[in-house]
Scaffold this motif. Structure first.
Motif, PDB file in Angstrom:
ATOM      1  N   TYR A 798      11.477  79.042  52.104  1.00  0.00           N
ATOM      2  CA  TYR A 798      10.868  79.087  53.436  1.00  0.00           C
ATOM      3  C   TYR A 798       9.834  77.980  53.573  1.00  0.00           C
ATOM      4  O   TYR A 798       9.841  77.223  54.556  1.00  0.00           O
ATOM      5  N   PHE A 799       8.946  77.880  52.602  1.00  0.00           N
ATOM      6  CA  PHE A 799       7.881  76.880  52.702  1.00  0.00           C
ATOM      7  C   PHE A 799       8.419  75.464  52.545  1.00  0.00           C
ATOM      8  O   PHE A 799       7.843  74.509  53.083  1.00  0.00           O
ATOM      9  N   THR A 800       9.548  75.311  51.839  1.00  0.00           N
ATOM     10  CA  THR A 800      10.169  73.990  51.732  1.00  0.00           C
ATOM     11  C   THR A 800      10.730  73.563  53.095  1.00  0.00           C
ATOM     12  O   THR A 800      10.605  72.407  53.499  1.00  0.00           O
ATOM     13  N   ARG A 801      11.326  74.542  53.791  1.00  0.00           N
ATOM     14  CA  ARG A 801      11.918  74.241  55.106  1.00  0.00           C
ATOM     15  C   ARG A 801      10.869  74.175  56.211  1.00  0.00           C
ATOM     16  O   ARG A 801      11.052  73.502  57.225  1.00  0.00           O
ATOM     17  N   TYR A 802       9.756  74.916  56.019  1.00  0.00           N
ATOM     18  CA  TYR A 802       8.682  74.949  57.017  1.00  0.00           C
ATOM     19  C   TYR A 802       7.369  74.518  56.353  1.00  0.00           C
ATOM     20  O   TYR A 802       6.437  75.313  56.191  1.00  0.00           O
ATOM     21  N   PRO A 803       7.252  73.254  55.988  1.00  0.00           N
ATOM     22  CA  PRO A 803       6.054  72.793  55.276  1.00  0.00           C
ATOM     23  C   PRO A 803       4.778  72.901  56.109  1.00  0.00           C
ATOM     24  O   PRO A 803       3.684  73.050  55.562  1.00  0.00           O
ATOM     25  N   GLY A 804       4.911  72.826  57.427  1.00  0.00           N
ATOM     26  CA  GLY A 804       3.734  72.958  58.282  1.00  0.00           C
ATOM     27  C   GLY A 804       3.083  74.329  58.150  1.00  0.00           C
ATOM     28  O   GLY A 804       1.856  74.464  58.210  1.00  0.00           O
ATOM     29  N   VAL A 805       3.908  75.359  57.959  1.00  0.00           N
ATOM     30  CA  VAL A 805       3.380  76.716  57.778  1.00  0.00           C
ATOM     31  C   VAL A 805       2.615  76.800  56.465  1.00  0.00           C
ATOM     32  O   VAL A 805       1.524  77.386  56.400  1.00  0.00           O
ATOM     33  N   ALA A 806       3.171  76.206  55.418  1.00  0.00           N
ATOM     34  CA  ALA A 806       2.494  76.212  54.112  1.00  0.00           C
ATOM     35  C   ALA A 806       1.143  75.508  54.203  1.00  0.00           C
ATOM     36  O   ALA A 806       0.138  75.994  53.660  1.00  0.00           O
ATOM     37  N   ARG A 807       1.118  74.365  54.884  1.00  0.00           N
ATOM     38  CA  ARG A 807      -0.148  73.633  55.029  1.00  0.00           C
ATOM     39  C   ARG A 807      -1.167  74.458  55.823  1.00  0.00           C
ATOM     40  O   ARG A 807      -2.349  74.507  55.482  1.00  0.00           O
ATOM     41  N   TYR A 808      -0.677  75.096  56.894  1.00  0.00           N
ATOM     42  CA  TYR A 808      -1.581  75.914  57.704  1.00  0.00           C
ATOM     43  C   TYR A 808      -2.225  77.010  56.864  1.00  0.00           C
ATOM     44  O   TYR A 808      -3.449  77.229  56.934  1.00  0.00           O
ATOM     45  N   MET A 809      -1.409  77.716  56.080  1.00  0.00           N
ATOM     46  CA  MET A 809      -1.939  78.829  55.287  1.00  0.00           C
ATOM     47  C   MET A 809      -2.977  78.347  54.269  1.00  0.00           C
ATOM     48  O   MET A 809      -4.010  78.980  54.062  1.00  0.00           O
ATOM     49  N   GLU A 810      -2.706  77.215  53.661  1.00  0.00           N
ATOM     50  CA  GLU A 810      -3.662  76.658  52.700  1.00  0.00           C
ATOM     51  C   GLU A 810      -4.952  76.243  53.409  1.00  0.00           C
ATOM     52  O   GLU A 810      -6.059  76.535  52.939  1.00  0.00           O
ATOM     53  N   ASN A 811      -4.818  75.576  54.537  1.00  0.00           N
ATOM     54  CA  ASN A 811      -5.994  75.076  55.252  1.00  0.00           C
ATOM     55  C   ASN A 811      -6.842  76.195  55.833  1.00  0.00           C
ATOM     56  O   ASN A 811      -8.073  76.137  55.822  1.00  0.00           O
ATOM     57  N   VAL A 812      -6.190  77.241  56.365  1.00  0.00           N
ATOM     58  CA  VAL A 812      -6.950  78.294  57.026  1.00  0.00           C
ATOM     59  C   VAL A 812      -7.731  79.120  56.009  1.00  0.00           C
ATOM     60  O   VAL A 812      -8.837  79.582  56.281  1.00  0.00           O
ATOM     61  N   ARG A 813      -7.171  79.288  54.817  1.00  0.00           N
ATOM     62  CA  ARG A 813      -7.922  79.997  53.772  1.00  0.00           C
ATOM     63  C   ARG A 813      -9.157  79.200  53.378  1.00  0.00           C
ATOM     64  O   ARG A 813     -10.239  79.760  53.183  1.00  0.00           O
ATOM     65  N   ALA A 814      -8.987  77.889  53.262  1.00  0.00           N
ATOM     66  CA  ALA A 814     -10.125  77.038  52.904  1.00  0.00           C
ATOM     67  C   ALA A 814     -11.177  77.054  54.014  1.00  0.00           C
ATOM     68  O   ALA A 814     -12.384  77.118  53.746  1.00  0.00           O
ATOM     69  N   GLN A 815     -10.727  77.013  55.270  1.00  0.00           N
ATOM     70  CA  GLN A 815     -11.667  77.053  56.393  1.00  0.00           C
ATOM     71  C   GLN A 815     -12.445  78.361  56.413  1.00  0.00           C
ATOM     72  O   GLN A 815     -13.652  78.383  56.637  1.00  0.00           O
ATOM     73  N   ALA A 816     -11.745  79.447  56.157  1.00  0.00           N
ATOM     74  CA  ALA A 816     -12.401  80.754  56.164  1.00  0.00           C
ATOM     75  C   ALA A 816     -13.476  80.831  55.094  1.00  0.00           C
ATOM     76  O   ALA A 816     -14.572  81.355  55.329  1.00  0.00           O
ATOM     77  N   LYS A 817     -13.183  80.303  53.916  1.00  0.00           N
ATOM     78  CA  LYS A 817     -14.176  80.344  52.839  1.00  0.00           C
ATOM     79  C   LYS A 817     -15.373  79.447  53.141  1.00  0.00           C
ATOM     80  O   LYS A 817     -16.505  79.764  52.787  1.00  0.00           O
ATOM     81  N   ALA A 818     -15.107  78.352  53.814  1.00  0.00           N
ATOM     82  CA  ALA A 818     -16.200  77.423  54.116  1.00  0.00           C
ATOM     83  C   ALA A 818     -17.090  77.934  55.248  1.00  0.00           C
ATOM     84  O   ALA A 818     -18.321  77.833  55.183  1.00  0.00           O
ATOM     85  N   ASP A 819     -16.470  78.500  56.302  1.00  0.00           N
ATOM     86  CA  ASP A 819     -17.219  78.869  57.504  1.00  0.00           C
ATOM     87  C   ASP A 819     -17.547  80.361  57.605  1.00  0.00           C
ATOM     88  O   ASP A 819     -18.444  80.743  58.363  1.00  0.00           O
ATOM     89  N   GLY A 820     -16.778  81.178  56.891  1.00  0.00           N
ATOM     90  CA  GLY A 820     -16.957  82.619  57.035  1.00  0.00           C
ATOM     91  C   GLY A 820     -16.174  83.196  58.195  1.00  0.00           C
ATOM     92  O   GLY A 820     -16.226  84.395  58.451  1.00  0.00           O
ATOM     93  N   TYR A 821     -15.439  82.356  58.904  1.00  0.00           N
ATOM     94  CA  TYR A 821     -14.631  82.825  60.023  1.00  0.00           C
ATOM     95  C   TYR A 821     -13.463  81.872  60.241  1.00  0.00           C
ATOM     96  O   TYR A 821     -13.442  80.743  59.719  1.00  0.00           O
ATOM     97  N   VAL A 822     -12.478  82.337  60.992  1.00  0.00           N
ATOM     98  CA  VAL A 822     -11.401  81.477  61.492  1.00  0.00           C
ATOM     99  C   VAL A 822     -11.419  81.597  63.016  1.00  0.00           C
ATOM    100  O   VAL A 822     -12.118  82.442  63.571  1.00  0.00           O
ATOM    101  N   SER A 823     -10.658  80.773  63.702  1.00  0.00           N
ATOM    102  CA  SER A 823     -10.743  80.733  65.164  1.00  0.00           C
ATOM    103  C   SER A 823      -9.372  80.870  65.801  1.00  0.00           C
ATOM    104  O   SER A 823      -8.347  80.499  65.206  1.00  0.00           O
ATOM    105  N   THR A 824      -9.364  81.403  67.010  1.00  0.00           N
ATOM    106  CA  THR A 824      -8.140  81.433  67.793  1.00  0.00           C
ATOM    107  C   THR A 824      -7.968  80.087  68.491  1.00  0.00           C
ATOM    108  O   THR A 824      -8.849  79.224  68.461  1.00  0.00           O
ATOM    109  N   VAL A 825      -6.833  79.934  69.148  1.00  0.00           N
ATOM    110  CA  VAL A 825      -6.561  78.715  69.899  1.00  0.00           C
ATOM    111  C   VAL A 825      -7.630  78.486  70.966  1.00  0.00           C
ATOM    112  O   VAL A 825      -7.979  77.349  71.291  1.00  0.00           O
TER     113      VAL A 825
END
Length: 935
Positions: A798-825
């Motif tokens: 799945y992640f090989t075929r949808y690499p953008g999803v894999a990047r999103y999941m990695e980035n959003v976890r890092a953002q959450a740890k850095a900021d303490g929150y994530v954001s909607t659109v």
């Protein structure tokens, strides 16, 4: 999050008995302790509700009659206690009865004290994966249980005891409480300590020597009389320590699988109505549809309020003025409006405020917390910082102070309230709008709601007025308990003397005014949050008010028929289960079920509880049901019984007699994701996986010459994932109208789109939805009933075929740890307090939430935006169609037949164009005479 809520019933029934006046019904039966228990138990359910993120298990624990091990260890244990007062003893059976009817499992274990049952359940719950245990008690001994997951609350003192609070109260930490109690003794339970050693000495010794063993080891170094007394007590201290230690390892059947056995139940309205009628709790009786035998207000109707609680000021708090100054104010001048001239002067001030473009804070004091039934006791206003006004209108004031006529006063104020050009501020404004509407006053011009402003800024924190005033203004408000009393002796607001009520109520409005200025200033620092508040959350509150006011028509006869059918089915299932079991047993007893399945029938043990007993929870029965018929029957019985008690029996009793409809309450400031919570009744949890569950929705019907229309966003969270992640393959699939699950299956299994079979599509669907909720390979394997290696391979593909999803999941976890929150659109901040927790499971849960929260939150934003647009369009076109329900991604409308074609064409168009995403939004629009047909 899983929470266990435990009530120390033995502690509270004594306290309720002594706190209440000598209440009796006309038959002379004492009722004060019963009243106090109902109050406290209902308040706890309100203070600690289940919601989208939290599920509750609950229990009320009482001491059983008879001896315990402590009596054998020390015959003088509790020897100085007087026998239970006869008037209290007479209420005990009824307290048990009403507690059960309120939905609380009742526990009284023979040979085990209530404290030890509580200690065992609390510690066992943590081992079984609960995230939090809340113990409601007034017993200081239970402070020894407090840790980072266990806290004590005292509803009568309105206090919460955390680890730091224990130290502040006793001078020692929870892990030292046992040693502390051993040294000072317990006079209530007749447990001797060290003579002449009080709290300060004990705390001092434990600060220096850390533990009781440390104190004993250094006894020779402690001089004076207390040192001598310590040496004399050395032989006794081990026994004393055993007596004051709360056991946490008792053999209790109900502790073997708490989540399965201590589920929070719903109130049994019929039983409660009979009890409230017998004990003459008139307001509660009327709230359940009972017809009083004498007029409201006769002697003996001491309490007014809905849902059994004495009423407080239902304005939960503070609200703001446009750019109101937030200067520190130590005291507030309060003005009571009790004459026509004073009212006229106030109206002139309101008119001048409008002309100057200044917003005015207002609040209502009422008879009930239930918005559709609440009546006005008084009105509060604040036009400038430092001054608050209160108009008493419905007080039962024994001093005979003058009050204005309610009808005349509302008629005089109605033009201002209904003037959209007169800006207004409120806390939890939707409630006040309902209250005013109950008196045919339709408030316009709301520009600030401090509860919603706080929610936008800090969704993860409390939004009540007291908390907000302290947090934002550093101002300590007058608490309701200070004017109306505490606990079971608390009175309703109309019984509060006018002078006292004025100080409390006028402060509400004044604090609201200043608080709104502070919150508005904070919102201006983050423009996207200000926009979210002004363009979505605030206008949506008005829409919700309209939806709640509209209500939904219920076919009570259909539900009654369904209840009867389910009752017949339950009897048939019970008979079938007895035949399969080879004898009768209690289908509601996990103990008997466990003995039957694993001891008598020899079925395989799937998993065990923390205490080592075979589990009989739903997961276990579902697994066993794949191969054995009896577990399948047990599951079917459980499902139908819950459906009957929660919906088919209950919904007809919730029809408002004035409107003939059911009116749910939508909580707007609860879930951190922005989703709504529905309660009284909960319309969002009606089960739809079974035929019987779906039939419940058939009872939500359209009136004559109308139909229901269900407009539902299709695959909304997957579409949001495509937008947020920017994954090209996902975007391509949605832009070209492909079946997303088939498209995913084609990618994962490497087959042409047209050759994807049903099993491959089903697997892809599980993966699509599972991954947006952070599902691991282990979870996917369990869901698909495959081994973990195969599940991991699917995810990797799945992640090989949808690499953008894999990047999103990695980035959003890092953002959450850095900021303490994530954001909607749209900029909503979704706070994740546990994202840096040292507790591994909590941190992992927060990381999973970080992945899904932006999708859930954006979905919540979209449906709110759509409903605001729909409401505006319906009004602009002067249509008779009205929105009557909102459930997750679905809006249900009640539509005259003459407007159906227009609605079918325009509603999907409005909903799909509320936002411009990288993929098209899609809305399904179903029509029917009932909700099930339309869905």
């Amino acid at each position: 999050m899983k929470r266990l809520l435990l009530v120390d019933g033995s502690s509270y029934l004594y306290r309720a008995f002594h706190a209440m006046p000598d209440l009796r019904n006309r038959a002379g039966e004492p009722t004060g302790a019963i009243y106090g228990m109902v109050n406290m138990l209902r308040r706890l359910r309100a203070d600690f509700p289940s919601d989208a993120l939290t599920s509750n298990c609950i229990a009320c624990i009482f001491d059983a009659p008879g001896k315990t091990f402590r009596d054998d260890l020390y015959p003088e244990y509790k020897a100085n206690r007087s026998s239970m007062p006869e008037d209290l003893a007479a209420q005990i059976p009824h307290i048990y009865e009403v507690t059960k009817a309120l939905g609380w499992p009742v526990i009284a274990e023979p040979g085990i004290e209530a404290d030890d049952v509580i200690g065992t359940l609390a510690q066992t719950a943590l081992r079984q994966g609960f995230d939090e245990v809340v113990i409601s008690t007034g017993d200081k001994d239970l402070a020894q249980l407090v840790n980072d997951k266990i806290r004590l609350v005292d509803t009568m003192k309105n206090s919460v005891m955390t680890r730091d609070a224990v130290f502040e109260k006793f001078g020692v930490y929870p892990e030292q409480i046992i040693d502390y109690l051993t040294l000072v003794g317990d006079t209530v339970d007749n447990v001797p300590g060290v003579e002449k050693v009080g709290p300060k000495t004990a705390a001092k010794w434990l600060a220096e020597y850390k533990t009781l063993d440390g104190v004993v080891a250094n006894a020779s170094q402690i001089g004076g009389k207390v040192g001598e007394n310590l040496k004399k007590a050395l032989d006794w201290l081990p026994t004393g320590k055993t007596l004051v230690t709360v056991k946490t390892d008792c053999d209790i059947e109900l502790a073997r699988h708490i989540e399965d056995q201590l589920q929070a139940g719903t109130e049994n309205a019929e039983v409660l109505k009979k009890l409230f009628h017998r004990f003459e709790f008139k307001t509660w009786f009327r709230a359940l549809g009972g017809v009083p035998e004498e007029p409201v207000g006769v002697s003996g109707d001491l309490f007014s309020g809905s849902n059994g609680e004495p009423v407080s000021s239902v304005s939960n708090g503070p609200n703001a003025l446009f750019d109101a100054p937030t200067q520190s104010i130590d005291s507030i001048r309060t003005v009571s409006i009790q004459t026509p001239d004073a009212l006229h002067e106030l109206i002139e001030l309101l008119t001048k405020a409008k002309s100057a473009g200044r917003a005015v804070a207002f609040d209502t004091e009422t008879t009930s917390l239930e918005p559709m039934n609440a009546q006005i006791v008084g009105l509060c206003f604040a036009l400038e910082p430092g001054v608050g006004y209160y108009i008493p209108l419905g007080h039962q004031d024994l001093t005979a102070e003058p009050q204005l006529n309610l009808g005349d006063t509302l008629a005089a104020l109605k033009p201002w309230f209904e003037d959209a050009q007169a800006p207004k501020i409120a806390q939890n404004a939707k409630y006040d709008l309902h209250v005013m509407a109950n008196h045919n006053v339709w408030v316009q011009g709301l520009v600030e709601d401090t509860m919603l402003a706080s929610y936008i800024l800090e969704a993860h924190k409390p939004h009540g007025m007291d908390a907000l005033a302290l947090r934002w203004l550093n101002y300590n408000t007058i608490k309701y308990e200070e004017v109306a009393g505490k606990g079971a002796s608390q009175i309703s607001f109309e019984q509060v003397p006018i002078e006292t009520a004025t100080r409390y109520a006028a402060e509400d409005a004044e604090v609201t005014l200043r608080l709104a200025g502070a919150l508005r200033a904070e919102l201006k620092q983050v423009p996207e949050l200000a926009t979210l508040y002004d363009t979505i959350e605030l206008p949506f509150s008005q829409v919700l008010f309209e939806v709640e006011r509209n209500g939904v028509l219920i076919d009570s006869a259909k539900l009654d028929a369904q209840s009867a059918e389910i009752a017949d089915k339950l009897k048939v299932i019970e008979t079938q289960a007895f035949e399969l079991a080879g004898g009768e047993f209690n289908l509601n007893s996990p103990k008997q079920i466990g003995e039957l399945l694993f001891d008598k029938l020899g079925l395989p043990v799937v998993k065990k509880t923390a205490s080592g007993a075979p589990s009989t929870d739903e997961e276990v029965l579902s697994k066993l049901a794949e191969d054995y018929p009896l577990p399948a029957k047990l599951l079917e019985h459980r499902s139908l019984a819950k459906l009957k008690s929660t919906y088919t029996d209950k919904l007809p009793r919730m029809v408002n007699p004035r409107t003939g409809r059911v009116h749910t309450n939508y909580a707007q400031a609860v879930a951190v994701t922005g989703r709504l919570a529905s309660n009284d009744p909960n319309l969002q949890n009606i089960p739809v996986r079974t035929a019987e569950g779906r039939r419940v929705r058939e009872a939500f019907v359209a009136p004559a010459d109308h139909v229901l229309v269900s407009a539902d966003y299709s695959q909304i969270e997957l579409r949001i994932m495509a937008h947020i992640s920017g994954d090209e393959a996902l975007i391509h699939a949605f832009q070209h109208g492909l079946d997303i699950h088939s498209a995913t299956a084609s990618e994962i299994f490497g087959v042409p789109l047209g050759e994807v079979n049903s099993d491959q599509r089903r697997t892809a669907k599980v993966i699509n939805f599972g991954l947006i909720y952070g599902m691991s390979a282990f979870g996917l394997a369990a869901n698909l009933n495959i081994n973990r290696d195969a599940a991991k391979l699917y995810i990797d593909r799945y992640f090989t075929r949808y690499p953008g999803v894999a990047r999103y999941m990695e980035n959003v976890r890092a953002q959450a740890k850095a900021d303490g929150y994530v954001s909607t659109v749209f900029g909503r901040r979704l706070w994740l307090p546990e994202i840096k927790s040292p507790n591994g499971p909590r941190r992992a849960a927060a990381e999973r939430a970080a992945i899904n929260a932006p999708m859930q939150g954006t979905s919540a934003d979209l449906i709110k935006m759509a409903m605001v647009k729909l409401s505006a369009w319906l009004k602009a076109e002067q249509l008779q169609t009205k929105m009557i329900m909102q459930v997750h991604d679905e809006v249900i409308l009640e539509v005259p037949n003459s407007e159906l074609a227009l609605i079918q064409g325009k509603v999907p168009d409005i909903m799909t164009q509320v936002a411009d995403l990288k993929v098209p939004l899609e809305v399904g629009c179903g029509v029917g005479l009932n909700w099930e047909e339309a869905h």
